[in-house]
Design an enzyme around this catalytic site. Structure first.
Site, PDB file in Angstrom:
ATOM      1  N   GLU A   8       4.410  -4.100  12.094  1.00 22.32           N
ATOM      2  CA  GLU A   8       3.280  -3.170  12.008  1.00 22.32           C
ATOM      3  C   GLU A   8       2.176  -3.896  11.263  1.00 22.32           C
ATOM      4  OE1 GLU A   8       1.695   0.927   9.959  1.00 22.32           O
ATOM      5  OE2 GLU A   8       3.721   0.235   9.518  1.00 22.32           O
TER       6      GLU A   8
ATOM      7  N   CYS B 226      -3.451   1.206   7.004  1.00 26.09           N
ATOM      8  CA  CYS B 226      -3.713   0.612   8.315  1.00 26.09           C
ATOM      9  C   CYS B 226      -4.173   1.632   9.348  1.00 26.09           C
ATOM     10  CB  CYS B 226      -2.477  -0.123   8.819  1.00 26.09           C
ATOM     11  SG  CYS B 226      -1.005   0.907   8.931  1.00 26.09           S
TER      12      CYS B 226
ATOM     13  N   ASN C   3       0.804  -1.233   0.000  1.00 28.61           N
ATOM     14  CA  ASN C   3       0.000   0.000   0.000  1.00 28.61           C
ATOM     15  C   ASN C   3       0.836   1.283   0.000  1.00 28.61           C
ATOM     16  OD1 ASN C   3       0.793  -0.514   2.637  1.00 28.61           O
ATOM     17  ND2 ASN C   3      -1.164   0.068   3.538  1.00 28.61           N
TER      18      ASN C   3
END
Length: 477
Positions: free
Chosen positions: A248, A282, A150
């Site tokens: 993460e 996220c 992303n």
């Protein structure tokens, strides 16, 4: 961009792989490139190159290591436009956001380089007369950086810059969905005089190359950004070697809108942090809790703003707000979650359908009202342009609902009441909280989460020290 075959970058040499992966434009299905599905011996070769280079690299003064980061940053700025076009075509990112990602990446390299004269140890007071205790910070060794799709270009720097500055070497594995930008990054590195083996790239799928890196005894830290499920597999692979992890993972960011909020500000910020990269971030606002007194007005305004979102193929049209989802699986997941929510009683205020644009993985910007805490749409990560809204009585209820989550990365609050803001800071259990602004972190902060959102963090001083270990030295005079 014509179909190109890329090669791995190991010890400053480009090395071909026989087995290849096809890379497509998610906005229109165009074949863009072939990239390596690296065999196990090339993964071994990359780790060996990094291990061989690491002692000499660590022996250099930090200010010298910083100079190489600045060289790479300058190369990125000189090639900003073609890099942004690649990011748009392989990831479906709108041009404006791709340009921001390239510029931010160069700035991040320079920012981390500035820490060269700021790396600190500690002097501790001893219980013994004449004794000195020093806490030193040392590199870990070899880092494996496993990247998401992303923000693929920025994440190279987010892992590489602190690793290299602190004396580590690195092997990077780009996502098989968006690997082209990483190979172009490697071409820029090859134009600098960075020593061989300090930065390496091996492509391939997570099940093969990602597992090979995560399970290797020659890797001292695995830094991964991606899904919870993949993070769990990396933990399992790394466990036999007790390899340090920096993970993460997913998020389900709550946005709380109180009755005294500036609704125009709240709507603008929440929509901005929902449609950015088509909701595939996220720390995006993933669910909204709005106080009953302003619920109707907020839902009306946010639905109007989402319906006005411009979307399509960003490689053909620059003035868009969002592009496609990354692949068919991502599109199917979003569509299924909206159907399930509607079946459970949520009201589709706007959107709610796959967008028929002829090609690509496009979904309409969607607002769902009447959502309840037990709905899948309020509990699982959507990763798409869908905003579910639940009405709450007060801040206490909103905080309780926000904290009732397996995720704990980012959160946000919209209010004019300082006491309410401070209460939220005390009680909301998330790694980041944004008050009266969109969800987007600063490079000097510390991007870290709680619960299943990850282990460790990135950015700033604290992110830099994730790439070090400590050694305490006792000297008796």
């Amino acid at each position: 961009m014509t179909d190109t075959t890329y090669q791995n970058f190991i010890a400053n040499a480009f090395i071909a792989s026989e087995q290849l992966i096809e890379v497509y434009n998610p906005a229109n299905g165009e074949l863009l490139a072939h990239v390596p599905e690296s065999p196990a011996h090339q993964v071994e070769q990359a780790i060996a190159a990094a291990r061989q280079a690491q002692p000499a690299w660590a022996a250099r003064p930090a200010i010298e290591r910083a100079g190489y980061l600045r060289q790479i940053a300058a190369k990125i700025r000189a090639n900003a436009e073609p890099l942004a076009r690649i990011i748009t075509r392989e990831g479906g990112k709108v041009p404006a956001l791709a340009q921001v990602e390239v510029a931010f990446t160069a700035d991040y390299l320079d920012y981390m380089a500035e820490w060269a004269r700021r790396l600190e140890g500690e002097v501790l007071t001893s219980d013994r007369a004449g004794e000195h205790i020093f806490l030193l910070r040392k590199p870990l060794g070899v880092v494996a950086g496993i990247l998401p799709w992303n923000f693929p270009f920025f994440l190279i720097a987010r892992k590489m810059a602190p690793a290299l500055l602190t004396g580590n070497t690195i092997v990077v594995k780009p996502s098989e969905e968006t690997p082209i930008n990483c190979y172009e990054f490697a071409k820029l590195v090859a134009q600098t005089d960075l020593p061989a083996g300090v930065f390496n790239v091996v492509g391939g799928r997570g099940a093969s190359v990602g597992h090979g890196l995560s399970s290797h005894a020659g890797v001292d830290l695995v830094s991964f950004t991606g899904s919870v499920a993949t993070g769990a597999r990396i933990m399992a692979a790394a466990a036999p070697n007790i390899t340090k992890l920096n993970l993460e993972l997913g998020g389900k960011a709550p946005a709380i809108v109180l009755a005294d909020a500036d609704l125009d500000l709240a709507v603008k910020a929440i929509v901005a942090s929902r449609v950015i990269n088509t909701g595939q971030v996220c720390n995006c606002a993933e669910r909204v809790y709005v106080q009953r007194q302003v619920a109707d007005a907020f839902i009306d305004q946010v639905a109007h703003a989402m319906a006005a979102t411009r979307y399509g193929d960003p490689s053909l049209q620059a003035d868009l707000d969002m592009g496609p989802l990354i692949n068919q699986a991502g599109l199917d997941k979003v569509a299924q979650m909206v159907r399930t929510a509607a079946g459970q009683g949520a009201q589709v205020v706007t959107g709610g359908q796959v967008a028929d644009l002829g090609a690509g993985f496009h979904y309409q910007p969607t607002v769902l009202a009447g959502c309840k805490a037990d709905m899948q749409i309020m509990r699982k990560e959507i990763f798409g342009p869908v905003l579910p809204v639940q009405v709450v009585h007060d801040l206490d209820e909103a905080i309780a609902l926000a904290n009732d989550s397996e995720y704990g990365l980012t959160s946000s609050l919209y209010t004019r009441d300082l006491s309410a803001a401070l209460k939220a800071c005390r009680e909301i259990d998330f790694g980041e909280t944004y008050i009266n602004r969109e969800n987007f972190e600063a490079m000097q902060g510390f991007h870290a989460g709680a619960r299943k959102s990850g282990i460790g963090g990135a950015d700033g001083k604290h992110g830099l020290y994730e790439y070090t270990r400590t050694q305490v030295v006792y000297i008796q005079g």
